[in-house]
Scaffold this motif. Structure first.
Motif, PDB file in Angstrom:
ATOM      1  N   ILE A   4       0.851  -1.185   0.000  1.00 27.68           N
ATOM      2  CA  ILE A   4       0.000   0.000   0.000  1.00 27.68           C
ATOM      3  C   ILE A   4       0.884   1.232   0.000  1.00 27.68           C
ATOM      4  O   ILE A   4       1.787   1.348   0.842  1.00 27.68           O
ATOM      5  CB  ILE A   4      -0.874   0.075   1.271  1.00 27.68           C
ATOM      6  CG1 ILE A   4      -1.570  -1.243   1.559  1.00 27.68           C
ATOM      7  CG2 ILE A   4      -1.914   1.178   1.136  1.00 27.68           C
ATOM      8  CD1 ILE A   4      -2.189  -1.281   2.929  1.00 27.68           C
ATOM      9  N   THR A   5       0.630   2.122  -0.931  1.00 28.30           N
ATOM     10  CA  THR A   5       1.342   3.396  -0.936  1.00 28.30           C
ATOM     11  C   THR A   5       0.339   4.527  -0.907  1.00 28.30           C
ATOM     12  O   THR A   5      -0.802   4.385  -1.381  1.00 28.30           O
ATOM     13  CB  THR A   5       2.247   3.528  -2.167  1.00 28.30           C
ATOM     14  OG1 THR A   5       1.444   3.358  -3.352  1.00 28.30           O
ATOM     15  CG2 THR A   5       3.335   2.473  -2.159  1.00 28.30           C
ATOM     16  N   GLN A   6       0.777   5.640  -0.331  1.00 23.19           N
ATOM     17  CA  GLN A   6      -0.050   6.836  -0.282  1.00 23.19           C
ATOM     18  C   GLN A   6       0.751   7.997  -0.848  1.00 23.19           C
ATOM     19  O   GLN A   6       1.945   8.096  -0.624  1.00 23.19           O
ATOM     20  CB  GLN A   6      -0.467   7.153   1.157  1.00 23.19           C
ATOM     21  CG  GLN A   6      -1.414   6.138   1.752  1.00 23.19           C
ATOM     22  CD  GLN A   6      -1.890   6.545   3.136  1.00 23.19           C
ATOM     23  OE1 GLN A   6      -1.812   5.764   4.074  1.00 23.19           O
ATOM     24  NE2 GLN A   6      -2.401   7.745   3.260  1.00 23.19           N
ATOM     25  N   SER A   7       0.063   8.865  -1.583  1.00 23.15           N
ATOM     26  CA  SER A   7       0.732  10.046  -2.105  1.00 23.15           C
ATOM     27  C   SER A   7      -0.207  11.248  -2.090  1.00 23.15           C
ATOM     28  O   SER A   7      -1.427  11.092  -2.288  1.00 23.15           O
ATOM     29  CB  SER A   7       1.225   9.781  -3.543  1.00 23.15           C
ATOM     30  OG  SER A   7       0.138   9.447  -4.385  1.00 23.15           O
ATOM     31  N   PRO A   8       0.322  12.453  -1.804  1.00 20.72           N
ATOM     32  CA  PRO A   8       1.686  12.661  -1.324  1.00 20.72           C
ATOM     33  C   PRO A   8       1.834  12.211   0.123  1.00 20.72           C
ATOM     34  O   PRO A   8       0.852  11.861   0.759  1.00 20.72           O
ATOM     35  CB  PRO A   8       1.838  14.186  -1.437  1.00 20.72           C
ATOM     36  CG  PRO A   8       0.449  14.700  -1.177  1.00 20.72           C
ATOM     37  CD  PRO A   8      -0.472  13.695  -1.824  1.00 20.72           C
ATOM     38  N   ARG A   9       3.030  12.176   0.627  1.00 20.45           N
ATOM     39  CA  ARG A   9       3.238  11.840   2.039  1.00 20.45           C
ATOM     40  C   ARG A   9       3.066  13.060   2.930  1.00 20.45           C
ATOM     41  O   ARG A   9       2.688  12.925   4.099  1.00 20.45           O
ATOM     42  CB  ARG A   9       4.635  11.249   2.233  1.00 20.45           C
ATOM     43  CG  ARG A   9       4.837   9.900   1.565  1.00 20.45           C
ATOM     44  CD  ARG A   9       3.983   8.802   2.221  1.00 20.45           C
ATOM     45  NE  ARG A   9       4.047   8.814   3.660  1.00 20.45           N
ATOM     46  CZ  ARG A   9       5.020   8.264   4.368  1.00 20.45           C
ATOM     47  NH1 ARG A   9       6.023   7.662   3.772  1.00 20.45           N
ATOM     48  NH2 ARG A   9       4.985   8.317   5.696  1.00 20.45           N
ATOM     49  N   HIS A  10       3.360  14.224   2.386  1.00 20.34           N
ATOM     50  CA  HIS A  10       3.181  15.472   3.122  1.00 20.34           C
ATOM     51  C   HIS A  10       2.609  16.509   2.164  1.00 20.34           C
ATOM     52  O   HIS A  10       2.996  16.543   0.990  1.00 20.34           O
ATOM     53  CB  HIS A  10       4.511  15.992   3.671  1.00 20.34           C
ATOM     54  CG  HIS A  10       5.210  15.030   4.575  1.00 20.34           C
ATOM     55  ND1 HIS A  10       4.986  14.996   5.933  1.00 20.34           N
ATOM     56  CD2 HIS A  10       6.119  14.072   4.319  1.00 20.34           C
ATOM     57  CE1 HIS A  10       5.734  14.041   6.469  1.00 20.34           C
ATOM     58  NE2 HIS A  10       6.425  13.467   5.515  1.00 20.34           N
ATOM     59  N   LYS A  11       1.699  17.320   2.690  1.00 21.24           N
ATOM     60  CA  LYS A  11       1.176  18.408   1.864  1.00 21.24           C
ATOM     61  C   LYS A  11       0.749  19.563   2.750  1.00 21.24           C
ATOM     62  O   LYS A  11       0.116  19.355   3.797  1.00 21.24           O
ATOM     63  CB  LYS A  11      -0.013  17.942   1.021  1.00 21.24           C
ATOM     64  CG  LYS A  11      -0.506  19.013   0.030  1.00 21.24           C
ATOM     65  CD  LYS A  11      -1.461  18.457  -0.965  1.00 21.24           C
ATOM     66  CE  LYS A  11      -1.891  19.544  -1.960  1.00 21.24           C
ATOM     67  NZ  LYS A  11      -0.766  19.948  -2.837  1.00 21.24           N
ATOM     68  N   VAL A  12       1.085  20.746   2.298  1.00 24.38           N
ATOM     69  CA  VAL A  12       0.622  21.983   2.932  1.00 24.38           C
ATOM     70  C   VAL A  12      -0.214  22.720   1.899  1.00 24.38           C
ATOM     71  O   VAL A  12       0.235  22.921   0.767  1.00 24.38           O
ATOM     72  CB  VAL A  12       1.788  22.868   3.412  1.00 24.38           C
ATOM     73  CG1 VAL A  12       1.244  24.140   4.053  1.00 24.38           C
ATOM     74  CG2 VAL A  12       2.680  22.114   4.385  1.00 24.38           C
ATOM     75  N   THR A  13      -1.416  23.108   2.275  1.00 24.84           N
ATOM     76  CA  THR A  13      -2.290  23.780   1.336  1.00 24.84           C
ATOM     77  C   THR A  13      -3.017  24.909   2.053  1.00 24.84           C
ATOM     78  O   THR A  13      -3.024  24.973   3.283  1.00 24.84           O
ATOM     79  CB  THR A  13      -3.290  22.795   0.726  1.00 24.84           C
ATOM     80  OG1 THR A  13      -3.955  23.405  -0.377  1.00 24.84           O
ATOM     81  CG2 THR A  13      -4.333  22.369   1.751  1.00 24.84           C
ATOM     82  N   GLU A  14      -3.637  25.776   1.275  1.00 25.13           N
ATOM     83  CA  GLU A  14      -4.342  26.910   1.863  1.00 25.13           C
ATOM     84  C   GLU A  14      -5.839  26.622   1.981  1.00 25.13           C
ATOM     85  O   GLU A  14      -6.408  25.866   1.189  1.00 25.13           O
ATOM     86  CB  GLU A  14      -4.113  28.159   1.007  1.00 25.13           C
ATOM     87  CG  GLU A  14      -2.673  28.634   1.012  1.00 25.13           C
ATOM     88  CD  GLU A  14      -2.490  29.927   0.241  1.00 25.13           C
ATOM     89  OE1 GLU A  14      -1.404  30.529   0.349  1.00 25.13           O
ATOM     90  OE2 GLU A  14      -3.426  30.337  -0.479  1.00 25.13           O
ATOM     91  N   THR A  15      -6.446  27.258   2.935  1.00 27.51           N
ATOM     92  CA  THR A  15      -7.891  27.136   3.112  1.00 27.51           C
ATOM     93  C   THR A  15      -8.618  27.464   1.820  1.00 27.51           C
ATOM     94  O   THR A  15      -8.282  28.447   1.137  1.00 27.51           O
ATOM     95  CB  THR A  15      -8.361  28.074   4.228  1.00 27.51           C
ATOM     96  OG1 THR A  15      -7.720  27.698   5.452  1.00 27.51           O
ATOM     97  CG2 THR A  15      -9.857  28.001   4.412  1.00 27.51           C
ATOM     98  N   GLY A  16      -9.595  26.628   1.477  1.00 31.10           N
ATOM     99  CA  GLY A  16     -10.406  26.862   0.293  1.00 31.10           C
ATOM    100  C   GLY A  16      -9.925  26.178  -0.968  1.00 31.10           C
ATOM    101  O   GLY A  16     -10.647  26.153  -1.973  1.00 31.10           O
ATOM    102  N   THR A  17      -8.740  25.601  -0.934  1.00 36.01           N
ATOM    103  CA  THR A  17      -8.227  24.935  -2.131  1.00 36.01           C
ATOM    104  C   THR A  17      -8.662  23.472  -2.138  1.00 36.01           C
ATOM    105  O   THR A  17      -8.833  22.864  -1.084  1.00 36.01           O
ATOM    106  CB  THR A  17      -6.705  25.017  -2.219  1.00 36.01           C
ATOM    107  OG1 THR A  17      -6.146  24.388  -1.043  1.00 36.01           O
ATOM    108  CG2 THR A  17      -6.243  26.450  -2.276  1.00 36.01           C
ATOM    109  N   PRO A  18      -8.823  22.881  -3.329  1.00 36.76           N
ATOM    110  CA  PRO A  18      -9.128  21.448  -3.387  1.00 36.76           C
ATOM    111  C   PRO A  18      -7.860  20.622  -3.207  1.00 36.76           C
ATOM    112  O   PRO A  18      -6.769  21.038  -3.618  1.00 36.76           O
ATOM    113  CB  PRO A  18      -9.703  21.276  -4.794  1.00 36.76           C
ATOM    114  CG  PRO A  18      -9.091  22.380  -5.586  1.00 36.76           C
ATOM    115  CD  PRO A  18      -8.852  23.522  -4.642  1.00 36.76           C
TER     116      PRO A  18
END
Lengths: 114, 113
Positions: A4-18
């Motif tokens: 089992i793999t997951q991507s991305p492993r880390h993500k930083v995003t802004e409020t309101g973005t998909p």
């Protein structure tokens, strides 16, 4: 270990973005799950799938959608990310050959919504 | 949904000590699973217990299912730093089918060298 793999492993995003998180398995298991893990709340089920195009809601499904177009891939989408969705997200799979529904987890995705 | 309580919430011990952590409910479980989650990783299944009174051993770990199937314990003998992690128990709720698992909040174990 289950593949089992997951991507991305880390993500930083802004409020309101998909945001879309991907889970990929090589075990051909029928069942796939998305959980979130937060301090004080433990692991909570968001959505799960019991086959291609077959999905159902879990305990904390509001604000999340899922899709499964192939056995091996299960996508989790946050249509408009909020700070309350900052969490660690885990994918899990199960073949349900055992009635006890033993699950195998991916390494997780740490999502931060700023 | 059954209330699943794990205790203690946190446990910090020295290498070589023994310890027991607990998973309790007011209702009967059809089966119970124990997982260990190391920092930065996903949970890994350790064992499933099914029969009341059942005891399973995994090296230095001993899992017991209560006679009435309402509780379970995990005993670690001579703990090592590699045992550090979050120990989770999980059960299948009786309502809503057996596709789902419900997890306790876990016991966070730290074994100091």
């Amino acid at each position: 270990d289950a593949g089992i793999t997951q991507s991305p492993r880390h993500k930083v995003t802004e409020t309101g973005t998909p945001v879309t998180l991907r889970c990929h398995q090589t075990e051909n298991h029928r069942y796939m799950y998305w959980y979130r893990q937060d301090p004080g709340h433990g692991l909570r089920l968001i959505h799960y799938s019991y086959g291609v195009k077959d999905t159902d809601k879990g305990e904390v499904s509001d604000g999340y959608s899922v899709s499964r177009s192939k056995t091996e891939d299960f996508l989790l989408t946050l249509e408009s990310a909020t700070s309350s969705q900052t969490s660690v997200y885990f994918c899990a799979i199960s073949d349900r050959t055992s009635y006890s529904n033993e699950q195998y987890f991916g390494p997780g995705t740490r999502l931060t919504v700023t | 949904t059954q209330l699943l309580e794990q205790s203690p919430q946190f446990l910090s011990i020295q290498e070589g000590e023994n310890l027991t952590v607990y998973c309790n409910s007011s209702s009967v479980f059809s089966s119970l699973q124990w997982y260990r989650q190391e920092p930065g990783e996903g949970p890994v299944l350790l064992v499933t217990v099914v029969t009341g009174g059942e005891v399973k051993k995994l090296k230095r770990l001993t899992f017991q299912f209560g006679d009435a199937r309402k509780d379970s314990s995990l005993h670690i003998t001579a703990a090592q730093p590699g045992d550090t992690g979050l120990y989770l128990c999980a059960y299948i709720p009786t309502q809503g089918g057996s596709e789902k698992l419900v997890f306790g909040k876990g016991t966070k174990l730290t074994v100091n060298p």
